[in-house]
Design a protein around this motif. Structure first.
Motif, PDB file in Angstrom:
ATOM      1  N   PHE A  28       0.786  -1.231   0.000  1.00 38.59           N
ATOM      2  CA  PHE A  28       0.000   0.000   0.000  1.00 38.59           C
ATOM      3  C   PHE A  28       0.821   1.285   0.000  1.00 38.59           C
ATOM      4  O   PHE A  28       0.290   2.340  -0.323  1.00 38.59           O
ATOM      5  CB  PHE A  28      -0.951   0.008   1.207  1.00 38.59           C
ATOM      6  CG  PHE A  28      -2.032  -1.007   1.107  1.00 38.59           C
ATOM      7  CD1 PHE A  28      -3.155  -0.771   0.327  1.00 38.59           C
ATOM      8  CD2 PHE A  28      -1.930  -2.207   1.780  1.00 38.59           C
ATOM      9  CE1 PHE A  28      -4.162  -1.714   0.227  1.00 38.59           C
ATOM     10  CE2 PHE A  28      -2.929  -3.153   1.679  1.00 38.59           C
ATOM     11  CZ  PHE A  28      -4.047  -2.914   0.902  1.00 38.59           C
ATOM     12  N   LYS A  31       0.879   2.834  -3.499  1.00 40.27           N
ATOM     13  CA  LYS A  31      -0.456   3.126  -4.025  1.00 40.27           C
ATOM     14  C   LYS A  31      -1.136   4.267  -3.279  1.00 40.27           C
ATOM     15  O   LYS A  31      -1.769   5.117  -3.885  1.00 40.27           O
ATOM     16  CB  LYS A  31      -1.339   1.875  -3.941  1.00 40.27           C
ATOM     17  CG  LYS A  31      -0.901   0.781  -4.884  1.00 40.27           C
ATOM     18  CD  LYS A  31      -1.739  -0.457  -4.724  1.00 40.27           C
ATOM     19  CE  LYS A  31      -1.202  -1.539  -5.632  1.00 40.27           C
ATOM     20  NZ  LYS A  31      -1.647  -2.849  -5.325  1.00 40.27           N
ATOM     21  N   MET A  32      -1.010   4.283  -1.973  1.00 37.66           N
ATOM     22  CA  MET A  32      -1.698   5.287  -1.153  1.00 37.66           C
ATOM     23  C   MET A  32      -0.846   6.525  -0.910  1.00 37.66           C
ATOM     24  O   MET A  32      -1.384   7.603  -0.698  1.00 37.66           O
ATOM     25  CB  MET A  32      -2.119   4.680   0.181  1.00 37.66           C
ATOM     26  CG  MET A  32      -3.089   3.534   0.044  1.00 37.66           C
ATOM     27  SD  MET A  32      -3.378   2.768   1.637  1.00 37.66           S
ATOM     28  CE  MET A  32      -5.053   3.262   1.912  1.00 37.66           C
ATOM     29  N   TYR A  36      -0.062  10.158   3.123  1.00 39.33           N
ATOM     30  CA  TYR A  36      -1.438   9.704   3.316  1.00 39.33           C
ATOM     31  C   TYR A  36      -1.503   8.623   4.395  1.00 39.33           C
ATOM     32  O   TYR A  36      -2.342   8.691   5.296  1.00 39.33           O
ATOM     33  CB  TYR A  36      -1.995   9.173   1.985  1.00 39.33           C
ATOM     34  CG  TYR A  36      -3.415   8.674   2.077  1.00 39.33           C
ATOM     35  CD1 TYR A  36      -4.479   9.550   1.887  1.00 39.33           C
ATOM     36  CD2 TYR A  36      -3.694   7.337   2.353  1.00 39.33           C
ATOM     37  CE1 TYR A  36      -5.787   9.103   1.971  1.00 39.33           C
ATOM     38  CE2 TYR A  36      -4.993   6.879   2.436  1.00 39.33           C
ATOM     39  CZ  TYR A  36      -6.037   7.761   2.238  1.00 39.33           C
ATOM     40  OH  TYR A  36      -7.324   7.318   2.336  1.00 39.33           O
ATOM     41  N   LEU A  37      -0.608   7.632   4.302  1.00 37.18           N
ATOM     42  CA  LEU A  37      -0.598   6.559   5.308  1.00 37.18           C
ATOM     43  C   LEU A  37      -0.301   7.098   6.702  1.00 37.18           C
ATOM     44  O   LEU A  37      -0.944   6.708   7.681  1.00 37.18           O
ATOM     45  CB  LEU A  37       0.436   5.492   4.946  1.00 37.18           C
ATOM     46  CG  LEU A  37       0.030   4.447   3.937  1.00 37.18           C
ATOM     47  CD1 LEU A  37       1.187   3.506   3.655  1.00 37.18           C
ATOM     48  CD2 LEU A  37      -1.175   3.669   4.411  1.00 37.18           C
TER      49      LEU A  37
END
Length: 167
Positions: A28, A31-32, A36-37
């Motif tokens: 992730f 992708k994220m 953001y994470l």
């Protein structure tokens, strides 16, 4: 079974939880996005520390045996949630950002300083944590509340000062 063996056996599930979160992050993080994470997981990290603090508040010597058991379970659930969330969103993300944010001619020095400051802070925190938690249950609860507040501070720092480095 000795106390050392018990501690080792009890650490295995926590290590497994950390491993699962780190493994999921691999899929992730690109992708994220790194920022953001971190922004999505830091509030949950803070909440987890507050859950641990609440559980530890019920484990003091002045509590009944049933309260101590419930407090221990609540603290273990909070710690497990913290490990999973931290491993997913914050464990490797700062290391990734650190390697991407600096210009090529500074990466070696900048990463060295980043690692040094991180491990120095870890060493100080570990040393102080052991001393403070041996004082009293109230001091131990205060440490976990402090960690929750620090996660909120990290959220604010990330929101205003950390750029997205994905792509």
């Amino acid at each position: 079974m000795s106390e050392d063996q018990s501690a080792l056996l009890l650490g295995i599930p926590l290590t497994g939880i950390d491993c699962v979160g780190s493994f999921l992050a691999i899929f992730f993080i690109d992708k994220m996005g790194r920022r953001y994470l971190m922004l999505r997981t830091l509030p949950l990290i803070s909440l987890s520390w507050f859950v641990v603090a609440t559980g530890m508040a019920f484990t003091g010597d002045d509590q009944s045996e049933s309260n101590q058991k419930i407090g221990g379970i609540v603290a273990c659930v909070g710690l497990s949630c913290f490990l999973l969330i931290f491993a997913f969103g914050f464990n490797s993300t700062p290391w990734t950002i650190s390697s991407e944010i600096f210009p090529l001619h500074l990466i070696g020095t900048a990463n060295s300083l980043s690692v040094t400051s991180n491990w120095t802070a870890d060493a100080i925190l570990s040393y102080v944590f052991k001393i403070v938690t041996e004082i009293s249950t109230a001091a131990e609860v205060a440490v976990y509340v402090f960690l929750g507040v620090m996660a909120i501070s990290a959220f604010i720092f990330t929101y205003y000062l950390i750029p997205e480095t994905a792509n």
